[in-house]
Structure formats: C-alpha cells, structure tokens
Design a protein around this motif. Structure first.
Motif, PDB file in Angstrom:
ATOM      1  N   TYR A  48       0.848  -1.194   0.000  1.00  0.00           N
ATOM      2  CA  TYR A  48       0.000   0.000   0.000  1.00  0.00           C
ATOM      3  C   TYR A  48       0.880   1.239   0.000  1.00  0.00           C
ATOM      4  CZ  TYR A  48      -2.823   3.655   2.329  1.00  0.00           C
ATOM      5  OH  TYR A  48      -3.441   4.829   2.676  1.00  0.00           O
ATOM      6  N   GLY A 101     -13.220   4.146   7.347  1.00  0.00           N
ATOM      7  CA  GLY A 101     -12.883   3.113   6.386  1.00  0.00           C
ATOM      8  C   GLY A 101     -14.002   2.896   5.410  1.00  0.00           C
TER       9      GLY A 101
ATOM     10  N   VAL B  31     -16.049  -4.517  11.346  1.00  0.00           N
ATOM     11  CA  VAL B  31     -15.571  -4.446   9.966  1.00  0.00           C
ATOM     12  C   VAL B  31     -16.546  -3.675   9.090  1.00  0.00           C
ATOM     13  CG1 VAL B  31     -14.270  -6.618  10.064  1.00  0.00           C
ATOM     14  CG2 VAL B  31     -16.673  -6.643   9.367  1.00  0.00           C
ATOM     15  N   LYS B  49     -21.609  -1.600  -0.517  1.00  0.00           N
ATOM     16  CA  LYS B  49     -20.819  -1.676   0.701  1.00  0.00           C
ATOM     17  C   LYS B  49     -21.694  -1.363   1.911  1.00  0.00           C
ATOM     18  CE  LYS B  49     -19.147   3.084   0.191  1.00  0.00           C
ATOM     19  NZ  LYS B  49     -17.946   3.952  -0.061  1.00  0.00           N
ATOM     20  N   CYS B  94     -13.088  -4.903   5.467  1.00  0.00           N
ATOM     21  CA  CYS B  94     -12.024  -3.985   5.858  1.00  0.00           C
ATOM     22  C   CYS B  94     -12.152  -3.779   7.359  1.00  0.00           C
ATOM     23  CB  CYS B  94     -12.168  -2.668   5.120  1.00  0.00           C
ATOM     24  SG  CYS B  94     -10.936  -1.420   5.581  1.00  0.00           S
ATOM     25  N   SER B  98      -8.374  -0.273  10.338  1.00  0.00           N
ATOM     26  CA  SER B  98      -7.525  -0.072   9.168  1.00  0.00           C
ATOM     27  C   SER B  98      -8.375   0.658   8.146  1.00  0.00           C
ATOM     28  CB  SER B  98      -7.068  -1.403   8.586  1.00  0.00           C
ATOM     29  OG  SER B  98      -6.638  -1.238   7.247  1.00  0.00           O
ATOM     30  N   ASN B  99      -7.854   1.700   7.524  1.00  0.00           N
ATOM     31  CA  ASN B  99      -8.713   2.402   6.572  1.00  0.00           C
ATOM     32  C   ASN B  99      -8.400   2.004   5.136  1.00  0.00           C
ATOM     33  OD1 ASN B  99      -6.336   3.692   6.097  1.00  0.00           O
ATOM     34  ND2 ASN B  99      -7.107   5.759   6.347  1.00  0.00           N
ATOM     35  N   TYR B 100      -7.711   0.877   4.976  1.00  0.00           N
ATOM     36  CA  TYR B 100      -7.410   0.532   3.602  1.00  0.00           C
ATOM     37  C   TYR B 100      -7.358  -0.958   3.315  1.00  0.00           C
ATOM     38  CZ  TYR B 100      -2.704  -0.413   5.396  1.00  0.00           C
ATOM     39  OH  TYR B 100      -1.635  -0.904   6.101  1.00  0.00           O
ATOM     40  N   GLN B 101      -6.992  -1.779   4.250  1.00  0.00           N
ATOM     41  CA  GLN B 101      -6.688  -3.152   3.869  1.00  0.00           C
ATOM     42  C   GLN B 101      -7.945  -3.989   3.730  1.00  0.00           C
ATOM     43  OE1 GLN B 101      -3.961  -6.845   5.274  1.00  0.00           O
ATOM     44  NE2 GLN B 101      -3.103  -4.868   5.456  1.00  0.00           N
ATOM     45  N   LEU B 102      -8.168  -4.535   2.543  1.00  0.00           N
ATOM     46  CA  LEU B 102      -9.290  -5.416   2.267  1.00  0.00           C
ATOM     47  C   LEU B 102      -8.842  -6.867   2.374  1.00  0.00           C
ATOM     48  CD1 LEU B 102     -10.868  -3.628  -0.833  1.00  0.00           C
ATOM     49  CD2 LEU B 102     -11.947  -3.915   1.382  1.00  0.00           C
TER      50      LEU B 102
END
Lengths: 116, 114
Positions: A48, A101, B31, B49, B94, B98-102
């Motif tokens: 990332y 998120g 999540v 989503k 997610c 964490s604000n990005y990891q899928l």
C-alpha cells in the motif's frame, strides 16, 4: 485517465527472469494498492502506498518483490528471479482515503503473469 | 485477524430466477463489508458496501445485501437475474482499525442458464 490502467495485460517470463509491472492510477488518487490473485482465489494484499510513501509492504511474499511509486502517481511492481509460484494476476487499485474506512477502491484489469 | 468465506465456488441459476450468494466472515474487530463484481476480462468493480446504519444495503444492477452481525454474514441477493449478471462475485471486509486493507473471499462464479 478515466480508470486504473495496468500494463502489460499479459506477461510470460522464463523462470529466473526479472519482470516489471506498471500501474497508472486514477489521476489525483492518493492511495495505491497492489494485490496478487492466484487462480481460483480472491486477491491477496501485497502493498500500500499513500502518495510516494510505502506505508505497508507486509503482504510482499519475499524480498524478490519490490514496489515503488517515486512521484506519487505511477507505480511499478518488480519481481526479481521469477519462480513458478509467482504465476498469478497482479491487480492494482487506487482510491482516495477517507477518515472512515470503506473507501471505494478502483481496480485495473490486472496483469496476468505466467512463469514457465 | 480477519477471514472471509464464500462457501459456494459456483452458483448456477436460471435467467429471471432469484439468487443468493453467501458470505461469512470472522473478525475480532468491527468491519466494513463489500461486494465486488468481476465481469469477464474486466477489473473488479464495487457492487455495494456496508459501513454503518441500515443493515440492508442496495447496490448497482439491482443487487442488495443484508448485514447480519449475529451470524457474521453479508449475503448478496438479486430477485431476478439476467444473462448479463454472469460474472465472479467477491466479498471483502475492511477492519475498522484499518482504513485501507481489504481481506477477500475466494469468489463465487454466478452462471446464468438461459
């Protein structure tokens, strides 16, 4: 451009060869991700970037994998001394981060790497 | 750690019939939940989503999904499928910290029979 662009779409490499995969994210997107998708599996996180900073590389499977984004836009994923287990589709995605998120990531079509 | 399970690798269904694609997840933190679709020879595209609020989420192309916290599920549904819905569908989560990891499921191929 209008979407995330990846090149090449297909790459066949001989075992031991080095490869470089390119990703052009959506213009202005701060975040950029690389994923590896093996046949019949979902994507697996590799790394990332936020702008030019590589904030997380925990998913890179070995030190043969290296990614960079020197000017905070185009990114390159390099694989050195390719092995057969590196055969997969490599996906790039970009997004704009949000405090909460759930940011939508926009994906490229991927590069299918086959190591022979 | 989080994990996502899509129990069905393939779901065949007749055109105009309803369909449900199942997704279960496990996580020690709350999540956010996603469904992505991958049409043949195309990139992954967000269908819908769930972030918070109403547990029934509507997405594009007539799809909807319901978040069930007690069953840790986020099943995707469509009341009447069309041949153009032929694609692979991926569920992803997610972690809220964490604000990005899928984290992704293995995908379900939806096969529409004429």
């Amino acid at each position: 451009g209008a979407g995330v662009s990846q090149s090449p779409r297909y790459k066949v490499a001989k075992r031991g060869q080095d490869v470089a995969l390119r990703c052009d994210p959506i213009s202005g997107h701060v975040s950029l991700f690389w994923y590896q998708q093996a046949l019949g599996q979902g994507p697996e996180f590799l790394t990332y970037f936020q702008n030019e900073a590589q904030l997380d590389k925990s998913g890179l499977p070995s030190d043969r994998f290296f990614a960079e984004r020197p000017e905070g836009s185009v990114s390159t994923l390099k694989i050195q001394r390719t092995q057969q287990e590196d055969s997969a589709v490599y996906l790039c995605a970009s997004s704009q981060p949000k405090r909460q998120g759930g940011t939508e990531a926009f994906f490229g079509q991927g590069t299918r790497l086959t190591v022979v | 750690a989080q994990s996502v399970t899509q129990l069905d690798s393939q779901v065949p269904v007749f055109e105009e019939a309803p369909v449900e694609l199942r997704c279960n997840y496990s996580s020690s933190v709350s999540v956010y939940l996603f469904w992505y679709v991958q049409y043949p020879n195309q990139g992954l595209q967000l269908l819908l989503k769930y972030l918070s609020g109403s547990t029934l989420v509507k997405g594009i192309n007539g799809f909807e999904a319901e978040f069930n916290k007690s069953q840790t599920s986020f099943h995707l549904r469509k009341p009447s499928v069309h041949i153009s819905d032929t694609a692979e569908y991926f569920c992803a989560v997610c972690p809220s910290d964490s604000n990005y990891q899928l984290i992704w499921g293995a995908g379900t191929k939806l096969i529409i029979k004429p």
